[in-house]
Design a protein around this motif. Structure first.
Motif, PDB file in Angstrom:
ATOM      1  N   THR A 109       5.946   3.851  -0.524  1.00  0.00           N
ATOM      2  CA  THR A 109       5.159   2.857  -0.665  1.00  0.00           C
ATOM      3  C   THR A 109       5.455   1.922   0.603  1.00  0.00           C
ATOM      4  N   ALA A 110       4.850   0.892   0.780  1.00  0.00           N
ATOM      5  CA  ALA A 110       4.918   0.058   2.011  1.00  0.00           C
ATOM      6  C   ALA A 110       4.524  -1.391   1.648  1.00  0.00           C
ATOM      7  N   GLY A 142       0.853  -1.360   0.131  1.00  0.00           N
ATOM      8  CA  GLY A 142      -0.077  -0.048  -0.076  1.00  0.00           C
ATOM      9  C   GLY A 142       0.852   1.268  -0.041  1.00  0.00           C
ATOM     10  N   GLN A 143       0.307   2.452   0.502  1.00  0.00           N
ATOM     11  CA  GLN A 143       0.948   3.560   0.611  1.00  0.00           C
ATOM     12  C   GLN A 143       0.779   4.207   1.707  1.00  0.00           C
ATOM     13  N   VAL A 144       1.706   5.025   2.379  1.00  0.00           N
ATOM     14  CA  VAL A 144       1.554   5.642   3.225  1.00  0.00           C
ATOM     15  C   VAL A 144       2.094   7.411   3.275  1.00  0.00           C
ATOM     16  N   LEU A 190      -0.857  -1.937  10.565  1.00  0.00           N
ATOM     17  CA  LEU A 190      -2.268  -1.542  10.115  1.00  0.00           C
ATOM     18  C   LEU A 190      -2.533  -2.082   8.804  1.00  0.00           C
ATOM     19  N   LEU A 191      -1.881  -2.486   7.676  1.00  0.00           N
ATOM     20  CA  LEU A 191      -2.025  -2.726   6.464  1.00  0.00           C
ATOM     21  C   LEU A 191      -2.661  -4.251   6.443  1.00  0.00           C
ATOM     22  N   VAL A 200      -2.755   5.760   5.819  1.00  0.00           N
ATOM     23  CA  VAL A 200      -2.526   4.385   5.464  1.00  0.00           C
ATOM     24  C   VAL A 200      -3.424   3.920   4.538  1.00  0.00           C
ATOM     25  N   LYS A 201      -2.995   3.341   3.187  1.00  0.00           N
ATOM     26  CA  LYS A 201      -4.024   3.020   2.158  1.00  0.00           C
ATOM     27  C   LYS A 201      -3.387   1.568   1.790  1.00  0.00           C
ATOM     28  N   LEU A 202      -4.444   0.750   1.787  1.00  0.00           N
ATOM     29  CA  LEU A 202      -4.109  -0.743   1.347  1.00  0.00           C
ATOM     30  C   LEU A 202      -4.585  -0.894  -0.236  1.00  0.00           C
ATOM     31  N   ASP A 203      -3.479  -1.233  -0.935  1.00  0.00           N
ATOM     32  CA  ASP A 203      -3.782  -1.363  -2.350  1.00  0.00           C
ATOM     33  C   ASP A 203      -4.100  -2.806  -2.978  1.00  0.00           C
TER      34      ASP A 203
END
Length: 656
Positions: free
Chosen positions: A542-543, A202-204, A563-564, A586-589
């Protein structure tokens, strides 16, 4: 606590304590910490707190067991130089309930074992007692005198100890096979292994607090309002001014210088120590029967080492290093000493009849020690007598102070009588720090003094407190208690302004981050939503990781990564950054499911991990089933009364 009890089985003081705490041995295999298995509620007759399989657990019995645990923990704390626990701490940590649960489990397992016609032979119990290291004598074998002495010291009977050992052996025999059932089928392991292979990315984004406006400088009214709302931040905890007088070895050193006459007396009292002597290093094995001893001696004389011959017979040799003939005879008998000290170095002696069986010995080393004259022995005698006189001088001073306090002498009177120097601390916190001098380091040497002062009340008599490991101590009196109070706003004005400004920044940053989060959850790409913030913000990062990587980190996982793995795909969430630095979005892709079916190593690893837990799970289920089978009842009211009684008498319990 369980690891502590395992350790104390190697000390004489801990041997009996270990056995009188039911379940410490039996349930160490898996069920020792089983909780939440309380039986049916209701009231029990008499003074019983609980019953298990028809056996009552009385309030007195449970009280003794809890006090025994506290006493053992206190001894362990003293050994490690730590603050001893209190009864209230033990109760707050669930010590009463856990002790009851262990007792119930042990009794339930015993009752179930008896129902299955299980018995424990006297020989098995004898073997357990004889195998305890703390009960061995100088020859390395079980010493009945040590055992009887411990029974007397602990006010126990041999029957009580044997009953508990028999109960523990039954519990072991029941629990070991259950816990040992650790086979995990592959079909059960595959879903867990696949889960560990799952990957997420995802992205942070970071919205720092310093990137937003905080508005105009806080007004006096705003500062006062903020100070009142957050007065606890600016409150100094209770402090204490402590008066004390130290007594150290250095202070009484002049009284501890030995005279020539004292050194000569010490020499004359230990003439045998300084006389010429022959010392031997001896390896020996004690065999119960003469035939076995003859066979072992024949092997050793035939060239087999004593250690290997003994181990082949299920025995272990004991080694005595640098022992004189008189000392060796004292541990055995004169016939043994005559035979062993008549043999040459490398010789094998025996079998010779000893106090506990037939002895086969090997002389590993013979050393002729020359005698020492008074002048030759003077340096070591000087050190020994000086040390003894130093301790006597410290003890004499301590006794004088103790006697004075017992006769109601004040701190000043006791100090003046012994010509000691009084020292007074500034107002200190319980950790020894002075909040008025935050840059100064607390003095570790007075930590015990401050700790004692915080356990005293105003008006209490002075106390003698040990300081350090060299015999030093201090006479401690509580000077004054400075109650907890907030510092005036005028003293903390700069801190209040800084805190208020920082809170404004965090609130503004949170509002900005929440606005960005709302856009992202409506479909706006994260980088684009950050760009519309109207102020420069750090670029989006990115993470990603797998569950296996998180597990390998053993809890040291960055919060955004953790959190992801608790989000739904496509969602974004807000997370406060460490140290109040701002807010993270935090966004989970993507979620890539794991498939371990083609990865034997992953399946094997999952099976091993599950196997380490499944035995305990089986043991817990078995213990629950046993309790249901034999019947368990607890009296909540009786337990509450016992808890209140222990809490009210905690100080006395610790010293029993």
């Amino acid at each position: 606590m369980l690891s502590f009890f395992r350790r104390i089985t190697n000390s004489k003081a801990g041997v009996v304590i270990t056995f009188i705490v039911l379940g410490v041995i039996a349930l160490a295999f898996a069920a020792g910490d089983i909780t939440g298995l309380a039986g049916n509620g209701g009231s029990l007759s008499g003074n019983a707190v609980a019953t298990a399989g028809g056996t009552k657990i009385t309030a007195a019995d449970l009280r003794n067991r809890v006090q025994t645990e506290l006493q053992a923990a206190t001894q362990e704390a003293a050994r490690q130089g730590q603050q001893p626990p209190t009864m209230q701490q033990l109760l707050d940590q669930g010590g009463l309930q856990s002790t009851l649960e262990r007792t119930i489990n042990s009794l339930a397992l015993e009752a179930f074992g008896h129902d299955q016609k299980m018995v424990v032979s006297k020989r098995s119990i004898d073997g357990v007692i004889a195998s305890i290291p703390g009960l061995r004598g100088p020859n390395g074998q079980f010493d009945p005198a040590n055992y009887q002495r411990l029974l007397a010291d602990q006010r126990l009977t041999d029957a009580q100890v044997r009953t508990d050992i028999a109960r523990d052996i039954i519990a072991q025999q029941l629990m070991l096979p259950t816990q040992g059932a650790t086979q995990v089928p592959e079909k059960l392991a595959i879903p867990y292994a696949s889960l560990m292979l799952e990957k997420r990315s995802g992205q942070v984004a970071f919205v720092p607090a310093k990137a937003v406006d905080t508005g105009a400088a806080p007004t006096d009214a705003e500062q006062q309002a903020y100070y009142r709302r957050n007065v606890a931040r600016y409150t100094v905890p209770e402090r204490r001014i402590v008066r004390y007088a130290l007594v150290t070895p250095e202070m009484v050193k002049a009284r501890a210088v030995p005279t020539d006459a004292e050194i000569a007396t010490a020499y004359n009292q230990q003439r045998s120590r300084f006389a010429a002597a022959e010392k031997r290093t001896i390896s020996q094995v004690v065999v119960a029967d003469q035939a076995g001893a003859n066979a072992l001696a024949a092997k050793v004389k035939g060239g087999v080492s004593l250690a290997n011959a003994a181990r082949a017979a299920g025995l272990e040799p004991a080694v005595q290093t640098g022992v004189t003939k008189s000392a060796y005879a004292g541990a055995g008998n004169a016939a043994m000493a005559d035979a062993v000290f008549a043999a040459p170095q490398g010789g094998v002696v025996g079998p010779v009849r000893g106090p506990l069986g037939w002895v086969v010995a090997r002389i590993d080393k013979v050393e002729q020690v020359a005698g020492k004259t008074l002048e030759q022995a003077r340096p070591e005698l000087l050190a020994e007598v000086s040390k003894r006189k130093l301790q006597q001088a410290l003890s004499s001073t301590r006794d004088s102070l103790d006697s004075a306090l017992g006769n109601s002498a004040t701190f000043d009177e006791a100090v003046a009588d012994q010509k000691l120097a009084t020292q007074t601390t500034p107002p200190l916190l319980a950790n020894g720090q002075n909040p008025d001098a935050p840059a100064a380091q607390s003095d570790p040497t007075i930590a015990p003094i401050v700790s004692a002062a915080f356990q005293m009340s105003e008006g209490d008599a002075p106390q003698l407190v040990p300081v350090g490991q060299d015999g030093a101590f201090a006479l401690v009196a509580l000077g004054r208690v400075v109650a907890a109070a907030p510092r005036p706003l005028t003293q903390v004005k700069a801190q209040v302004v800084a805190d208020l400004t920082a809170d404004r920044a965090r609130a503004a940053a949170r509002k900005l981050a929440a606005d960005i989060l709302a856009k992202v959850n409506k479909g706006t790409p994260l980088a684009q939503a950050m760009a519309t913030a109207g102020r420069p913000l750090p670029p989006v990062q990115t993470a990603g990781a797998s569950r296996a990587q998180l597990a390998a980190a053993q809890g040291n996982v960055q919060p955004p990564l953790a959190l992801l793995f608790s989000m739904a795909k496509g969602n974004a969430k807000l997370l406060e950054a460490p140290n109040n630095a701002g807010w993270l979005i935090v966004k989970l892709d993507t979620i890539v499911p794991g498939d371990a079916r083609g990865t034997p190593a992953a399946i094997s690893g999952a099976r091993g991990s599950i196997a380490r837990l499944v035995g305990r799970e089986y043991a817990e289920q078995f213990a629950r089933a046993v309790r249901n089978a034999v019947g368990v009842k607890t009296d909540a009211a009786a337990l509450a009364r016992l808890r209140a009684d222990l809490a009210g008498n905690g100080a006395g319990a610790a010293g029993n």
